[in-house]
Design a protein around this motif. Structure first.
Motif, PDB file in Angstrom:
ATOM      1  N   UNK A  47       0.900  -1.477   0.200  1.00 10.07           N
ATOM      2  CA  UNK A  47       0.280  -0.027  -0.022  1.00 10.07           C
ATOM      3  C   UNK A  47       0.480   1.269  -0.194  1.00 10.07           C
ATOM      4  N   UNK A  48       0.730   1.923  -1.377  1.00 12.86           N
ATOM      5  CA  UNK A  48       1.706   3.415  -1.358  1.00 12.86           C
ATOM      6  C   UNK A  48       1.601   4.453  -0.348  1.00 12.86           C
ATOM      7  N   UNK A  49       0.453   4.058   0.851  1.00 15.23           N
ATOM      8  CA  UNK A  49      -0.220   5.034   2.112  1.00 15.23           C
ATOM      9  C   UNK A  49       1.324   4.518   3.243  1.00 15.23           C
ATOM     10  N   UNK A  50       1.506   3.796   3.377  1.00 15.08           N
ATOM     11  CA  UNK A  50       1.939   2.981   4.014  1.00 15.08           C
ATOM     12  C   UNK A  50       3.798   3.223   4.180  1.00 15.08           C
ATOM     13  N   UNK A 157      35.733   9.017  -0.240  1.00 14.24           N
ATOM     14  CA  UNK A 157      36.451   9.142   0.873  1.00 14.24           C
ATOM     15  C   UNK A 157      35.868   9.220   1.685  1.00 14.24           C
ATOM     16  N   UNK A 158      36.521   9.029   2.974  1.00 12.25           N
ATOM     17  CA  UNK A 158      35.845   9.139   4.396  1.00 12.25           C
ATOM     18  C   UNK A 158      35.558  10.530   4.717  1.00 12.25           C
ATOM     19  N   UNK A 159      34.205  10.837   4.737  1.00 12.98           N
ATOM     20  CA  UNK A 159      33.650  12.206   4.847  1.00 12.98           C
ATOM     21  C   UNK A 159      32.674  12.525   3.541  1.00 12.98           C
ATOM     22  N   UNK A 160      32.894  12.108   2.836  1.00 15.68           N
ATOM     23  CA  UNK A 160      31.452  11.998   1.606  1.00 15.68           C
ATOM     24  C   UNK A 160      30.768  11.874   1.902  1.00 15.68           C
ATOM     25  N   UNK A 161      29.333  12.329   1.300  1.00 15.44           N
ATOM     26  CA  UNK A 161      28.133  12.614   1.597  1.00 15.44           C
ATOM     27  C   UNK A 161      27.398  12.139   1.067  1.00 15.44           C
ATOM     28  N   UNK A 162      26.924  11.518   0.628  1.00 10.58           N
ATOM     29  CA  UNK A 162      25.903  10.474  -0.048  1.00 10.58           C
ATOM     30  C   UNK A 162      24.192  10.753  -0.394  1.00 10.58           C
ATOM     31  N   UNK A 163      23.049  10.850  -1.536  1.00  8.04           N
ATOM     32  CA  UNK A 163      22.204  10.890  -0.756  1.00  8.04           C
ATOM     33  C   UNK A 163      21.415  10.672  -2.208  1.00  8.04           C
ATOM     34  N   UNK A 164      20.575   9.138  -1.175  1.00  7.01           N
ATOM     35  CA  UNK A 164      19.743   8.065  -1.718  1.00  7.01           C
ATOM     36  C   UNK A 164      18.158   8.599  -1.642  1.00  7.01           C
ATOM     37  N   UNK A 165      17.943   8.575  -2.632  1.00  8.28           N
ATOM     38  CA  UNK A 165      16.065   8.882  -3.180  1.00  8.28           C
ATOM     39  C   UNK A 165      15.388   7.816  -3.287  1.00  8.28           C
ATOM     40  N   UNK A 166      14.779   7.166  -2.338  1.00  6.23           N
ATOM     41  CA  UNK A 166      13.750   5.879  -2.288  1.00  6.23           C
ATOM     42  C   UNK A 166      12.032   5.915  -1.154  1.00  6.23           C
ATOM     43  N   UNK A 167      12.160   5.230  -1.010  1.00  7.78           N
ATOM     44  CA  UNK A 167      10.834   4.681  -0.654  1.00  7.78           C
ATOM     45  C   UNK A 167      11.103   3.990   1.242  1.00  7.78           C
ATOM     46  N   UNK A 168      11.275   5.010   1.765  1.00  3.23           N
ATOM     47  CA  UNK A 168      10.460   4.136   3.650  1.00  3.23           C
ATOM     48  C   UNK A 168       9.466   3.813   4.004  1.00  3.23           C
ATOM     49  N   UNK A 169       9.648   2.041   4.540  1.00  2.73           N
ATOM     50  CA  UNK A 169       8.397   2.151   5.217  1.00  2.73           C
ATOM     51  C   UNK A 169       8.043   2.969   6.907  1.00  2.73           C
ATOM     52  N   UNK A 170       5.856   3.447   7.074  1.00  4.36           N
ATOM     53  CA  UNK A 170       6.255   4.137   8.197  1.00  4.36           C
ATOM     54  C   UNK A 170       5.915   3.834   9.221  1.00  4.36           C
TER      55      UNK A 170
END
Length: 248
Positions: A47-50, A157-170
């Motif tokens: 359920x996409x609302x979850x 290298x250590x300390x770099x930041x990356x960003x994930x885009x996705x879906x997380x359960x509520x």
């Protein structure tokens, strides 16, 4: 409570739907807990609302570099993409130098805001056209993201930041309105009904005090039909198309 706002209030609501307290519902507390967990899991997965669309920031550690993958929280069920590794902030890169020169010209008065805007637009277009999106493989059961063609010793290298885009359960405990979702209420109630049917099938035909005759098979069959209908409706109306996401 007609509108459940907690785990226990949903249990009470569903038991009333099955006839409690007028009828004794023959279920152990462990069976109720298992049914609740199963209902929430299905709700979150189909359920996409979850779920909710999120951007998760992650700081690269030496462990990530050694492993050559990144571990993500269990709540992340879909990773649709990873924002490209940004090296434009490196003062030794060509893109950084061009941006730096443009800002300096603006500050010295040798260029105006219009030219600066044009320069930045050109830089953005170049980055858009030539920056290849990082290919990834996401293993949900392992909770790991692998990066195709990434040189962990040179590209990050250590300390770099990356960003994930996705879906997380509520989490229903954090968002208690989930407990009042019509599909979750129906599904959980039918799961209890099915388990109740399993429990009393061996007593079919026995007459209880008050003249009530148990029919566990009928309860079980009704619950199975209800669950099938709810699952089909949920998937048809609320499930995200698999072609639009990457999951392992």
């Amino acid at each position: 409570m007609a509108k459940p706002t907690s785990r226990q209030s949903l249990v009470d609501y569903s038991l009333r739907q099955l006839g409690a307290p007028v009828i004794k519902i023959n279920l152990a507390s462990e069976q109720i807990d298992d049914s609740m967990d199963d209902a929430i899991q299905l709700y979150q997965e189909y359920n996409s609302e979850g779920t909710i669309e999120v951007f998760k920031k992650h700081e690269i550690t030496q462990t990530d570099i050694d492993n050559k993958y990144i571990t993500v929280p269990e709540s992340m069920i879909v990773i649709s993409r990873v924002l490209p590794f940004d090296t434009s902030g490196d003062q030794f890169s060509t893109m950084w130098q061009i941006k730096f020169d443009s800002v300096n010209e603006l500050n010295r008065g040798t260029s105006d805001l219009k030219n600066h805007h044009i320069n930045m637009s050109h830089m953005a277009l170049i980055e858009y056209m030539f920056k290849v999106e990082q290919a990834i493989t996401f293993s949900r059961k392992q909770g790991k993201v692998y990066f195709e063609g990434l040189d962990w010793n040179l590209d990050v290298k250590v300390g770099d930041f990356i960003v994930f885009e996705g879906q997380e359960t509520l989490d229903p405990e954090a968002y208690p309105l989930i407990y009042n979702d019509i599909f979750l209420k129906k599904y959980f109630t039918s799961l209890l009904k099915r388990q109740w049917g399993v429990n009393i099938k061996k007593f079919d035909g026995i007459q209880m005090p008050g003249g009530v005759t148990l029919d566990g098979q009928k309860l079980y069959d009704e619950a199975v039909a209800e669950l099938k209908e709810i699952e089909e409706t949920m998937r048809d109306e609320f499930e995200e198309p698999l072609s639009q996401v990457y999951m392992g």
